[in-house]
Scaffold this motif. Sequence first.
Motif, PDB file in Angstrom:
ATOM      1  N   TYR A  81       0.853  -1.181   0.000  1.00 34.39           N
ATOM      2  CA  TYR A  81       0.000   0.000   0.000  1.00 34.39           C
ATOM      3  C   TYR A  81       0.890   1.232   0.000  1.00 34.39           C
ATOM      4  O   TYR A  81       1.628   1.477   0.958  1.00 34.39           O
ATOM      5  N   VAL A  82       0.833   1.972  -1.117  1.00 36.97           N
ATOM      6  CA  VAL A  82       1.762   3.071  -1.369  1.00 36.97           C
ATOM      7  C   VAL A  82       1.059   4.409  -1.145  1.00 36.97           C
ATOM      8  O   VAL A  82       0.011   4.673  -1.748  1.00 36.97           O
ATOM      9  N   MET A  83       1.631   5.227  -0.281  1.00 38.20           N
ATOM     10  CA  MET A  83       1.067   6.544  -0.002  1.00 38.20           C
ATOM     11  C   MET A  83       1.665   7.566  -0.946  1.00 38.20           C
ATOM     12  O   MET A  83       2.883   7.742  -1.020  1.00 38.20           O
ATOM     13  N   ASP A  84       0.795   8.246  -1.678  1.00 34.53           N
ATOM     14  CA  ASP A  84       1.187   9.307  -2.599  1.00 34.53           C
ATOM     15  C   ASP A  84       0.333  10.524  -2.265  1.00 34.53           C
ATOM     16  O   ASP A  84      -0.819  10.617  -2.678  1.00 34.53           O
ATOM     17  N   GLY A  85       0.893  11.435  -1.463  1.00 32.72           N
ATOM     18  CA  GLY A  85       0.100  12.560  -0.982  1.00 32.72           C
ATOM     19  C   GLY A  85      -0.966  12.067  -0.019  1.00 32.72           C
ATOM     20  O   GLY A  85      -0.665  11.384   0.959  1.00 32.72           O
ATOM     21  N   ASP A  86      -2.233  12.394  -0.314  1.00 32.64           N
ATOM     22  CA  ASP A  86      -3.347  11.947   0.526  1.00 32.64           C
ATOM     23  C   ASP A  86      -3.950  10.635   0.045  1.00 32.64           C
ATOM     24  O   ASP A  86      -4.892  10.124   0.647  1.00 32.64           O
ATOM     25  N   GLN A  87      -3.408  10.089  -1.029  1.00 33.44           N
ATOM     26  CA  GLN A  87      -3.977   8.878  -1.626  1.00 33.44           C
ATOM     27  C   GLN A  87      -3.119   7.655  -1.300  1.00 33.44           C
ATOM     28  O   GLN A  87      -1.896   7.741  -1.233  1.00 33.44           O
ATOM     29  N   VAL A  88      -3.778   6.516  -1.081  1.00 33.15           N
ATOM     30  CA  VAL A  88      -3.076   5.254  -0.870  1.00 33.15           C
ATOM     31  C   VAL A  88      -3.471   4.295  -1.988  1.00 33.15           C
ATOM     32  O   VAL A  88      -4.665   4.043  -2.223  1.00 33.15           O
ATOM     33  N   ILE A  89      -2.467   3.768  -2.688  1.00 34.06           N
ATOM     34  CA  ILE A  89      -2.701   2.902  -3.846  1.00 34.06           C
ATOM     35  C   ILE A  89      -2.252   1.492  -3.509  1.00 34.06           C
ATOM     36  O   ILE A  89      -1.143   1.280  -3.010  1.00 34.06           O
TER      37      ILE A  89
END
Length: 293
Positions: free
Chosen positions: A15-23
């Motif tokens: 689970y990758v955090m990019d800013g406020d989003q988690v992908i």
Amino acid sequence: MPVGKIIKALSGFYYVMDGDQVIQCRGRGVFRKQKVSPLVGDMVDFQAENPTDGYIMEIKERKNELVRPPIANVDQAILVFSAVEPDFSTGLLDRFLVLVESKEIAPVICISKVDLLDTSGLSRIEEYAEHYRKIGYEVVLTSSIEETGITDLMPFISGKTSVFAGQSGVGKSSLLNALDPELNLKTSEISSHLGRGKHTTRHVELISIGDGLIADTPGFSSLEFTELEAVELSDCFPEMRENSSECKFRGCMHVKEPKCAVKEAVSSGAIESYRYDHYLQFLEEIKDRKPRY
């Protein structure tokens, strides 16, 4: 290509955090061929058509990594050891300290459950705390029940990625809940039969507390020095590292050599004898370790 930080690894997904989003991502097959596993804390390049179907393309260079718990790019390790239930162990604490020192990770010692101590027990723990402070370590005494020391921990957490590590049942999850009640992490009682805690944390995950990230990790009760060489061990004891420059022989192992400044410091009380005893014990373990091929 977007860059993010892995904040959780679970069941083959990252689970990758990019800013406020988690992908939610999978690792590329090439990582298996290269025998490289993405770790929580890794900075990675990733591709994703939607938030649940991404792929990690590249792992950025790590500044450090731990094997147990598996995590990378840690600023500091908050080593949680209970005063009682289970009883405070300088031997186990020194194992953890040697591990994080060998990875050049700054340690903070947190002694939990001080509310369970009587007057003499508290005096003993405070004495140990002063020993470690004299070496140069930060030491915080805490109680999740009485919320003692919780505000003292917050400045250490601010703006950093910290790993919470320690023996099972020492109250890591309770401490995190005290730091941020909204976490509501699962906790458990000490097993009266085994005399140790049940594992309540099943995976490594980075949790936001204030403006810091904390890794709550599965507890474990033993450490092996698989990567540390005998000649490197004394450098993982700051008070020995400080005195070793005065030893007569370069590369002194501080065991049988004459005019050893470390042994003289132990004799004078400048170095605590139990710390030196642990050094000798760890040295034997490293020497007896089966060679790796």
